[in-house]
Design an enzyme around this catalytic site. Structure first.
Site, PDB file in Angstrom:
ATOM      1  N   LYS A 209       0.689  -1.337   0.097  1.00  0.00           N
ATOM      2  CA  LYS A 209       0.002   0.078  -0.040  1.00  0.00           C
ATOM      3  C   LYS A 209       1.059   1.303  -0.005  1.00  0.00           C
ATOM      4  CE  LYS A 209      -2.968   3.220   0.724  1.00  0.00           C
ATOM      5  NZ  LYS A 209      -4.173   3.591  -0.139  1.00  0.00           N
ATOM      6  N   CYS A 263      -3.222  11.052   1.718  1.00  0.00           N
ATOM      7  CA  CYS A 263      -2.516   9.693   1.288  1.00  0.00           C
ATOM      8  C   CYS A 263      -1.226   9.844   0.846  1.00  0.00           C
ATOM      9  CB  CYS A 263      -3.548   8.886   0.338  1.00  0.00           C
ATOM     10  SG  CYS A 263      -4.895   8.840   1.072  1.00  0.00           S
TER      11      CYS A 263
HETATM   12  N1  SAJ Z   1      -1.691  15.177  -8.830  1.00  0.00           N
HETATM   13  C1  SAJ Z   1      -0.875  15.772  -9.348  1.00  0.00           C
HETATM   14  N2  SAJ Z   1      -0.623  15.475 -10.796  1.00  0.00           N
HETATM   15  C2  SAJ Z   1      -1.103  14.272 -11.270  1.00  0.00           C
HETATM   16  C3  SAJ Z   1      -1.826  13.390 -10.561  1.00  0.00           C
HETATM   17  C4  SAJ Z   1      -2.255  13.572  -9.421  1.00  0.00           C
HETATM   18  O1  SAJ Z   1      -0.354  16.791  -9.370  1.00  0.00           O
HETATM   19  O2  SAJ Z   1      -0.962  13.737 -12.461  1.00  0.00           O
HETATM   20  C5  SAJ Z   1      -1.932  15.530  -7.451  1.00  0.00           C
HETATM   21  C6  SAJ Z   1      -3.499  15.956  -7.106  1.00  0.00           C
HETATM   22  O3  SAJ Z   1      -3.950  17.070  -7.661  1.00  0.00           O
HETATM   23  C7  SAJ Z   1      -3.645  15.597  -5.677  1.00  0.00           C
HETATM   24  C8  SAJ Z   1      -2.469  14.453  -5.360  1.00  0.00           C
HETATM   25  O4  SAJ Z   1      -1.565  14.423  -6.295  1.00  0.00           O
HETATM   26  O5  SAJ Z   1      -3.233  16.769  -4.968  1.00  0.00           O
HETATM   27  C9  SAJ Z   1      -2.966  13.108  -5.284  1.00  0.00           C
HETATM   28  O6  SAJ Z   1      -4.156  12.981  -5.839  1.00  0.00           O
HETATM   29  P1  SAJ Z   1      -4.488  11.592  -6.436  1.00  0.00           P
HETATM   30  O7  SAJ Z   1      -5.909  11.625  -7.275  1.00  0.00           O
HETATM   31  O8  SAJ Z   1      -3.338  11.129  -7.165  1.00  0.00           O
HETATM   32  O9  SAJ Z   1      -4.497  10.442  -5.316  1.00  0.00           O
HETATM   33  P2  SAJ Z   1      -5.410  10.647  -4.023  1.00  0.00           P
HETATM   34  O10 SAJ Z   1      -4.593  11.095  -2.790  1.00  0.00           O
HETATM   35  O11 SAJ Z   1      -6.677  11.195  -4.171  1.00  0.00           O
HETATM   36  O12 SAJ Z   1      -5.573   8.912  -3.727  1.00  0.00           O
HETATM   37  C10 SAJ Z   1      -4.750   8.100  -3.671  1.00  0.00           C
HETATM   38  C11 SAJ Z   1      -4.875   7.030  -4.705  1.00  0.00           C
HETATM   39  N3  SAJ Z   1      -3.261   6.088  -4.820  1.00  0.00           N
HETATM   40  C12 SAJ Z   1      -2.924   6.113  -6.167  1.00  0.00           C
HETATM   41  O13 SAJ Z   1      -3.448   6.294  -7.079  1.00  0.00           O
HETATM   42  C13 SAJ Z   1      -1.702   5.140  -6.170  1.00  0.00           C
HETATM   43  C14 SAJ Z   1      -5.884   6.111  -4.259  1.00  0.00           C
HETATM   44  O14 SAJ Z   1      -5.798   4.840  -5.257  1.00  0.00           O
HETATM   45  C15 SAJ Z   1      -5.508   5.566  -2.811  1.00  0.00           C
HETATM   46  O15 SAJ Z   1      -6.493   4.774  -2.407  1.00  0.00           O
HETATM   47  C16 SAJ Z   1      -5.587   6.969  -1.800  1.00  0.00           C
HETATM   48  O16 SAJ Z   1      -4.285   7.571  -2.387  1.00  0.00           O
HETATM   49  C17 SAJ Z   1      -5.356   6.467  -0.800  1.00  0.00           C
HETATM   50  O17 SAJ Z   1      -6.129   6.364   0.334  1.00  0.00           O
HETATM   51  O18 SAJ Z   1      -4.237   6.139  -0.039  1.00  0.00           O
END
Ligand code: SAJ
Length: 406
Positions: A209, A263
């Site tokens: 995880k 996360c």
């Molecule tokens: N972000 C970027 N650029 C991107 C993708 C995301 O700047 O290309 C930023 C987003 O704006 C945000 C952050 O990253 O601020 C995180 O967003 P996210 O959509 O990547 O992830 P979370 O935090 O909403 O959810 C993550 C997910 N993990 C993965 O994709 C590996 C989700 O599947 C997990 O269940 C969750 O963390 C968790 O609960 O751990």
């Protein structure tokens, strides 16, 4: 395995408790907040997630989901409480397991032999063993038997914004302290999980995880670092990434104002904390992503003049959610207000500003903010901002941290 007790009714515990209830399990959801318990028992929700209100209402109306502030006997206990980190005076981030420990100790008066204890919270390696240790310690104090209990780590992987879909369609990992615990956990999640469920040991499940979120963090850091390089060299980072991604083995993520949420901005620290000498790239990625808000603040300050009105579009940590936790947008807006700029925030997903911004920043509609702004900063690529065009922003300075405005 009919009855469950889910501890923690937040973003993970509430959907999990509700989906089990709608599949016919008797579920007691436990939360330390009486206000949360009251809201859920009335069939409403205290967080925003598409369709979660419908699921919770159905679960409560079925009579299978009830909420309370204290646990009751059940066959399965699921721990879904927060695991933040603590920043020590020297800047080191160490995991804060106090919520997991408190939740674990709280079930000691009601557990019985053959119960399955599942840790869903994202946790450092070794936490499931610690859960066993805390529970055994508490049972010893109460003079109750500790034999015959099963323990497993079954991390959630659902993406905020599409949690209900991913709850059903994502593969899962069940890592038991024993093989029997793993298979019991798998049989339980098969109640609603339509994808594959993989069995392993607890430590591998814990690290899997953390690895998933660290992988994403490192990849976002690559995109964020590229955006700094491009700013320096006068290259459009969005065009650059679009073109580089035409290579069959290149898939660069999107730069942004920083990485937020509870996360991805947290979990890699659990690996760095456990293996500081080895996890150098992961630490650097965290530092790159954490430094991005400061870069955006500097860009806005360079674009603004004394007395400028700055419209900041979006406060949430990412698109189309109401969650402001660890949001880089909030960090940026706080610094801009501190720098003495007149800041108008636009966030269609909230009705009131968080206490930290109250009185320092104005919350307004998109129309009103654009009308008054000299500088427009797009911080979150919400659907509500998708129709914005460059023509609407004529005469204003634009800082588009998400490359969303064409
Ligand atoms: N972000 C970027 N650029 C991107 C993708 C995301 O700047 O290309 C930023 C987003 O704006 C945000 C952050 O990253 O601020 C995180 O967003 P996210 O959509 O990547 O992830 P979370 O935090 O909403 O959810 C993550 C997910 N993990 C993965 O994709 C590996 C989700 O599947 C997990 O269940 C969750 O963390 C968790 O609960 O751990």
């Amino acid at each position: 395995m009919n009855s469950l007790c889910v501890l923690g009714l937040g973003y993970i515990g509430l959907p999990t408790a509700s989906i089990f209830a709608t599949k016919g399990r008797r579920v007691l959801g436990v939360d330390i907040s009486p206000a949360v318990v009251e809201i859920i028992n009335s069939g409403r929700i205290h967080i925003q997630e598409p369709d979660l209100d419908v699921l919770v209402r159905a679960a409560v109306q079925s009579g299978n989901l009830k909420a309370a502030t204290k646990p009751l006997p059940a066959e399965v206990f699921i721990l879904a409480v927060p695991t933040p980190f603590i920043v020590t005076p020297d800047g080191t981030r160490t995991p804060d397991l106090s919520f997991v420990e408190a939740a674990t100790r709280s079930i000691a008066p009601v557990v019985a032999a053959d119960n399955l204890i599942i840790l869903e919270s994202t946790s450092p390696v070794g936490t499931t063993e610690r859960v066993k240790g805390w529970l055994e310690d508490e049972l010893r104090k109460l003079g109750r038997p500790a034999a015959g209990l099963l323990y497993a780590h079954c991390p959630e992987r659902i993406l905020p914004g599409q949690m209900l879909k991913e709850l059903v369609s994502n593969d899962r990992i069940c890592g038991g302290l024993t093989a029997e615990a793993s298979t019991r956990a798998r049989d339980l999640y098969a109640t609603f999980c339509a994808a594959q469920i993989f069995l392993t040991d607890a430590r591998t499940a814990e690290l899997a995880k953390l690895t998933e979120n660290a992988f994403r963090d490192v990849n976002i850091a690559f995109a964020n670092e590229l955006s700094l390089v491009c700013d320096k060299l006068g290259v459009n980072v969005w065009e650059l990434i679009r073109l580089a991604n035409r290579h069959p083995r290149v898939k660069i993520l999107q730069p942004g104002p920083g990485v937020g949420g509870h996360c991805i901005a947290v979990d890699p620290w659990f690996i760095v904390d456990a293996a500081p000498q080895e996890a150098r790239l992961m630490r650097m990625a965290r530092e790159v992503n954490d430094s991005k808000p400061r870069h955006v603040v500097a860009q806005v300050l360079a674009a603004a003049r004394a007395g400028s009105v700055v419209a900041c579009l979006g406060l949430a940590f990412k698109a189309n959610v109401d969650d402001l936790r660890e949001s880089p947008a909030v960090e940026i807006i706080t610094h801009l207000a501190e720098a003495g700029l007149k800041v108008i925030a636009v966030e269609p997903h909230i009705q009131t500003l968080p206490a930290s911004l109250e009185g320092r920043v104005e919350l307004a509609s998109l129309e009103l903010a654009l009308d008054r702004a000299d500088v427009v900063v797009l911080l979150v690529d919400h659907r509500a901002f998708a129709s914005l065009t460059l023509a609407q922003l004529a005469g204003k300075k634009l800082i588009d941290t998400r490359g969303a405005i064409r």
